[in-house]
Scaffold this active site. Structure first.
Site, short mmCIF file in Angstrom:
data_model
loop_
_atom_site.label_atom_id
_atom_site.label_comp_id
_atom_site.label_asym_id
_atom_site.label_seq_id
_atom_site.Cartn_x
_atom_site.Cartn_y
_atom_site.Cartn_z
N GLU A 1 0.83 -1.21 0.00
CA GLU A 1 0.00 0.00 0.00
C GLU A 1 0.86 1.26 0.00
O GLU A 1 0.45 2.30 -0.50
CB GLU A 1 -0.94 -0.05 1.22
CG GLU A 1 -1.94 1.07 1.31
CD GLU A 1 -1.42 2.26 2.12
OE1 GLU A 1 -1.96 3.37 1.95
OE2 GLU A 1 -0.48 2.06 2.90
N HIS B 1 -3.88 -2.33 2.46
CA HIS B 1 -3.43 -1.77 3.74
C HIS B 1 -3.17 -2.90 4.74
O HIS B 1 -2.15 -2.93 5.45
CB HIS B 1 -4.50 -0.82 4.28
CG HIS B 1 -3.98 0.34 5.04
ND1 HIS B 1 -3.69 0.27 6.38
CD2 HIS B 1 -3.71 1.61 4.66
CE1 HIS B 1 -3.27 1.45 6.80
NE2 HIS B 1 -3.25 2.28 5.79
#
Length: 356
Positions: free
Chosen positions: A10, A308
């Site tokens: 991410e 994430h």
């Protein structure tokens, strides 16, 4: 010295914050390169620097590269020092993200601490205070972290000026792993339209649209007017209380974004979470990975892991090579994340604590 690629996965600031937390908890120094390399403005920004300096303050850490725009940082932790700290971001940068960085190390110390965090409390790029207070902290208390927080003054983007106060007592030893595969029975649902220095009609339009989309009763909808904020602000927050977990789904007002658009987005994400059958939503899943790793145990059901989440798992693995995360798809919209220790007779990690 652990070396971390700040552009992996991410590629955001969470890589740095996770590394700081684990460095303090384990005593392992690290260097991170290519910080936020893929972002429009690469390198360290003000709120990232606030997290770095907060970490250095609580452990007497040595830091190199803590400058605005820096894409490389070296951090060498010292013993965590419980105490009373004031951290000011001096912008609308997130108080929640600074708290996220130092909370676990301070909770694992042997003496109590208190924090005063000044900056943004409601920022679209970070968990708002309601999420931290209602969804995250109750679960941390369940595993044995004695943490409470209070919102003394809201701080909306871009004005900031908010204040959160946090009390942290020494954690239980050992910590108790979480097991949240099922939500359990529903215990309540509500929606708040939070407003500061904006017309009341904004809240009414959001709540009317949300109620129509979710088919909820009027009594579940409440406006909340904040009178002490420095600037204008608007957050629409849905709180879903279950027997085993509370989830908070939020949307943030922006200039030029219609109240109805915000409400429809929040309604859609609320319906998606409820329809998934998962206990934990994507943002709460991110927040639970570090506590689970430090417990060396636990599991929860969630929606499909985000970039994430998977990036956070990779960073945790760089510091803790004696645990294993298992991520598996249970159903189309429901996954399971669990952690186990390679050495079950190990005691949970405790931070090194400086002598008083």
């Amino acid at each position: 010295m652990i070396t971390i690629d700040g552009a992996q996965g991410e590629g955001g600031g969470q890589i740095l914050r996770t590394a700081l937390t684990l460095s303090m908890a384990t005593g392992k120094p690290f260097q991170i390169d290519r910080i936020r390399a893929g972002r429009a403005k690469p390198g360290l920004m003000r709120q990232h620097l606030a997290a770095v300096r907060a970490a250095a303050a609580v452990c007497g850490g040595r830091v190199a590269g803590d400058e605005p725009g820096s894409t490389r940082l070296r951090f060498e932790p010292g013993p965590v020092r419980a105490g009373d700290y004031i951290f000011a971001i001096n912008s609308a940068g997130s108080t929640a993200l600074v708290l996220q960085t130092v909370l676990l190390p301070l909770a694992l110390a042997s003496q109590p601490s208190s924090l005063v965090l000044r900056g943004g409390t409601h920022n679209g790029n970070a968990p708002p205070f309601e999420f931290v207070d209602r969804a995250l902290l109750p679960l941390l208390r369940r595993i044995g972290l004695a943490v409470t927080a209070g919102l003394k003054r809201p701080g909306f983007y871009p004005a900031g000026g908010g204040q959160v106060e946090v009390a942290i007592a020494p954690a239980d030893d050992p910590l108790r792993p979480l097991d949240i595969l099922e939500r359990g029975e529903s215990r309540g649902r509500s929606a708040e339209a939070i407003l500061a220095n904006l017309p009341f009609a904004v809240a009414q339009r959001e709540l009317d649209t949300l109620r129509a989309a979710l088919d909820w009763p009027v009594g579940a909808m409440q406006p909340r007017i904040e009178t002490q904020a420095d600037g204008p602000g608007n957050v629409l927050a849905v709180t879903l209380v279950f027997e085993a977990v509370t989830e908070v789904v939020t949307g943030f007002g922006e200039r030029g974004l219609a109240a109805e658009t915000i409400a429809r987005d929040v309604a859609g994400r609320t319906a998606a979470y409820l329809g998934s059958g998962a206990a934990v939503g994507p943002f709460l899943a991110d927040q639970l990975l570090l506590p689970m790793a430090l417990c060396r145990g636990g599991r929860f059901s969630t929606v499909q892991p985000t970039a994430h989440t998977t990036t956070n798992l990779a960073v945790i693995g760089a510091f803790l090579d004696d645990i294993r995360f298992e991520v598996a798809a249970a159903e189309e919209a429901r996954w399971t994340i669990g952690v186990s220790s390679a050495r079950w007779d190990d005691a949970p990690i405790r931070t090194m604590t400086a002598a008083p």
